[in-house]
Design a protein around this motif. Sequence first.
Motif, PDB file in Angstrom:
ATOM      1  N   GLN A  76       0.951  -1.339  -0.007  1.00  0.00           N
ATOM      2  CA  GLN A  76      -0.013   0.091   0.026  1.00  0.00           C
ATOM      3  C   GLN A  76       1.086   1.249   0.008  1.00  0.00           C
ATOM      4  N   SER A  77       1.777   1.351   0.792  1.00  0.00           N
ATOM      5  CA  SER A  77       2.649   2.612   0.898  1.00  0.00           C
ATOM      6  C   SER A  77       3.538   2.608  -0.436  1.00  0.00           C
ATOM      7  N   ARG A  78       4.010   1.504  -1.023  1.00  0.00           N
ATOM      8  CA  ARG A  78       4.743   1.622  -2.341  1.00  0.00           C
ATOM      9  C   ARG A  78       3.671   2.297  -3.466  1.00  0.00           C
ATOM     10  N   THR A  79       2.500   1.688  -3.518  1.00  0.00           N
ATOM     11  CA  THR A  79       1.591   2.294  -4.386  1.00  0.00           C
ATOM     12  C   THR A  79       1.101   3.620  -4.100  1.00  0.00           C
ATOM     13  N   LEU A  80       0.954   4.023  -3.038  1.00  0.00           N
ATOM     14  CA  LEU A  80       0.694   5.527  -2.775  1.00  0.00           C
ATOM     15  C   LEU A  80       1.852   6.341  -3.344  1.00  0.00           C
ATOM     16  N   MET A  81       2.885   6.026  -3.194  1.00  0.00           N
ATOM     17  CA  MET A  81       4.037   6.843  -3.702  1.00  0.00           C
ATOM     18  C   MET A  81       4.179   6.561  -4.839  1.00  0.00           C
ATOM     19  N   GLU A  82       4.048   5.651  -5.649  1.00  0.00           N
ATOM     20  CA  GLU A  82       4.132   5.612  -7.007  1.00  0.00           C
ATOM     21  C   GLU A  82       3.017   6.239  -7.629  1.00  0.00           C
ATOM     22  N   ASP A  83       1.925   6.470  -7.006  1.00  0.00           N
ATOM     23  CA  ASP A  83       0.621   7.194  -7.765  1.00  0.00           C
ATOM     24  C   ASP A  83       0.937   8.635  -7.798  1.00  0.00           C
ATOM     25  N   ILE A  84       2.051   9.097  -7.124  1.00  0.00           N
ATOM     26  CA  ILE A  84       2.192  10.667  -6.896  1.00  0.00           C
ATOM     27  C   ILE A  84       3.491  10.828  -7.873  1.00  0.00           C
ATOM     28  N   SER A  85       3.334  11.942  -8.623  1.00  0.00           N
ATOM     29  CA  SER A  85       4.510  12.302  -9.263  1.00  0.00           C
ATOM     30  C   SER A  85       5.126  13.325  -8.729  1.00  0.00           C
ATOM     31  N   ASP A  86       6.679  13.326  -9.047  1.00  0.00           N
ATOM     32  CA  ASP A  86       7.485  14.043  -8.319  1.00  0.00           C
ATOM     33  C   ASP A  86       7.195  15.850  -8.216  1.00  0.00           C
ATOM     34  N   GLU A  87       6.597  16.111  -9.407  1.00  0.00           N
ATOM     35  CA  GLU A  87       5.809  17.460  -9.280  1.00  0.00           C
ATOM     36  C   GLU A  87       4.877  17.662  -8.318  1.00  0.00           C
ATOM     37  N   GLU A  88       4.129  16.766  -7.960  1.00  0.00           N
ATOM     38  CA  GLU A  88       3.127  16.807  -7.125  1.00  0.00           C
ATOM     39  C   GLU A  88       3.885  17.001  -5.731  1.00  0.00           C
ATOM     40  N   LEU A  89       4.526  15.995  -5.454  1.00  0.00           N
ATOM     41  CA  LEU A  89       5.551  15.926  -4.135  1.00  0.00           C
ATOM     42  C   LEU A  89       6.157  17.188  -3.792  1.00  0.00           C
ATOM     43  N   GLN A  90       6.759  17.871  -4.849  1.00  0.00           N
ATOM     44  CA  GLN A  90       7.177  19.123  -4.689  1.00  0.00           C
ATOM     45  C   GLN A  90       6.481  20.130  -4.276  1.00  0.00           C
ATOM     46  N   ALA A  91       5.224  19.983  -4.916  1.00  0.00           N
ATOM     47  CA  ALA A  91       4.310  21.272  -4.565  1.00  0.00           C
ATOM     48  C   ALA A  91       3.536  21.263  -3.289  1.00  0.00           C
ATOM     49  N   VAL A  92       3.860  20.068  -2.559  1.00  0.00           N
ATOM     50  CA  VAL A  92       3.157  20.001  -1.281  1.00  0.00           C
ATOM     51  C   VAL A  92       3.860  21.083  -0.389  1.00  0.00           C
ATOM     52  N   PRO A  93       3.033  21.988   0.257  1.00  0.00           N
ATOM     53  CA  PRO A  93       3.757  23.097   1.124  1.00  0.00           C
ATOM     54  C   PRO A  93       4.742  22.625   2.558  1.00  0.00           C
ATOM     55  N   SER A  94       5.569  23.117   2.652  1.00  0.00           N
ATOM     56  CA  SER A  94       6.432  22.723   3.641  1.00  0.00           C
ATOM     57  C   SER A  94       5.935  23.279   5.135  1.00  0.00           C
ATOM     58  N   GLY A  95       5.788  22.915   6.007  1.00  0.00           N
ATOM     59  CA  GLY A  95       5.297  23.136   7.398  1.00  0.00           C
ATOM     60  C   GLY A  95       6.344  24.055   8.027  1.00  0.00           C
ATOM     61  N   ALA A  96       7.668  24.137   7.417  1.00  0.00           N
ATOM     62  CA  ALA A  96       8.744  25.126   7.876  1.00  0.00           C
ATOM     63  C   ALA A  96       8.376  26.351   7.594  1.00  0.00           C
ATOM     64  N   PRO A  97       8.902  27.353   8.554  1.00  0.00           N
ATOM     65  CA  PRO A  97       8.530  28.775   8.114  1.00  0.00           C
ATOM     66  C   PRO A  97       9.481  29.408   7.017  1.00  0.00           C
ATOM     67  N   SER A  98       8.948  30.267   6.154  1.00  0.00           N
ATOM     68  CA  SER A  98       9.824  30.713   5.254  1.00  0.00           C
ATOM     69  C   SER A  98      10.949  31.453   5.738  1.00  0.00           C
ATOM     70  N   ALA A  99      11.871  32.137   4.892  1.00  0.00           N
ATOM     71  CA  ALA A  99      12.845  32.621   5.356  1.00  0.00           C
ATOM     72  C   ALA A  99      12.582  34.008   5.834  1.00  0.00           C
ATOM     73  N   GLU A 100      11.533  34.732   5.307  1.00  0.00           N
ATOM     74  CA  GLU A 100      10.944  35.879   5.703  1.00  0.00           C
ATOM     75  C   GLU A 100      10.410  35.804   7.075  1.00  0.00           C
ATOM     76  N   GLU A 101       9.578  34.581   7.224  1.00  0.00           N
ATOM     77  CA  GLU A 101       9.009  34.511   8.551  1.00  0.00           C
ATOM     78  C   GLU A 101       9.953  34.191   9.507  1.00  0.00           C
ATOM     79  N   GLY A 102      10.931  33.558   9.417  1.00  0.00           N
ATOM     80  CA  GLY A 102      12.103  33.366  10.442  1.00  0.00           C
ATOM     81  C   GLY A 102      12.759  34.475  10.638  1.00  0.00           C
ATOM     82  N   LEU A 103      13.069  35.407   9.616  1.00  0.00           N
ATOM     83  CA  LEU A 103      13.705  36.780   9.865  1.00  0.00           C
ATOM     84  C   LEU A 103      12.846  37.586  10.813  1.00  0.00           C
ATOM     85  N   HIS A 104      11.454  37.667  10.457  1.00  0.00           N
ATOM     86  CA  HIS A 104      10.584  38.352  11.471  1.00  0.00           C
ATOM     87  C   HIS A 104      10.349  37.838  12.842  1.00  0.00           C
ATOM     88  N   ALA A 105      10.330  36.291  13.061  1.00  0.00           N
ATOM     89  CA  ALA A 105      10.479  35.909  14.353  1.00  0.00           C
ATOM     90  C   ALA A 105      11.778  36.271  15.020  1.00  0.00           C
TER      91      ALA A 105
END
Length: 173
Positions: A76-105
Motif C-alpha cells: 500500500q505504501s509503495r502504491t501510494l508513493m508510485e501514484d504521486i508524481s515528483d511534481e506533485e510531491l514538490q508542490a506540497v507546502p512545507s510546514g517550515a517557516p519561510s526565510a522571511e517568517e524566520g527573519l520576522h520571528a
Amino acid sequence: MSSSNLDTVFLAQRTPLLRTLARMVKNPSIAEELVQETYLRVARTLLQRKVEHLEPFLFQTGRNLALDHLRHLRMQSRTLMEDISDEELQAVPSGAPSAEEGLHAEQLLERLGSTVERLTPRQQQIFILSRLNGCGYAEIAEQLEVSASTVQKELKLIMAICIDVLDRLEETR
C-alpha cells in the motif's frame, strides 16, 4: 478436533499468541484483530479437515496473517508513493517557516528581549514567573511578597508594552 478443543487451546494460548503478533506488527490493536481472525480461520479449517497439532497450527496461522498484514502495508505504501508524481510531491507546502517568517520571528524575539531588559527587576520577575513558568497571580505575589492586585497591574502594564513592540514591528514590515 472439536470446537471445544479449539476453545480450550485458544484460551490457553491467546496471551502468548497476542504477544507474538504484537511484536510482529508493532500495534496492539492490530494484533488483537489478528488474534480474532486467527481463531476464525482455524475454526473454519477444523470444519473442513482434521488438524493433528492444534497449538502450532494456531500460531502458524496467526504468524501468516501478521505477515500478510505487513505485506499489505508495504504494498500500500509503495502504491501510494508510485501514484504521486515528483511534481506533485514538490508542490506540497512545507510546514517550515519561510526565510522571511524566520527573519520576522528573530526580529520579534530581539525586540521583546530588549524590551524585557528595560523592565524593572520586579517586572522582569513577574513576566518570567507568569509567562515562562506559568505561575498564577497569587503564587507570584507570595514569592515576591506583594499583593496579587499589584502582580495583576504590573503584568497588565508589561503586556501592554509587549503589544506595543509587536505593533511597531508589524508597522515596519
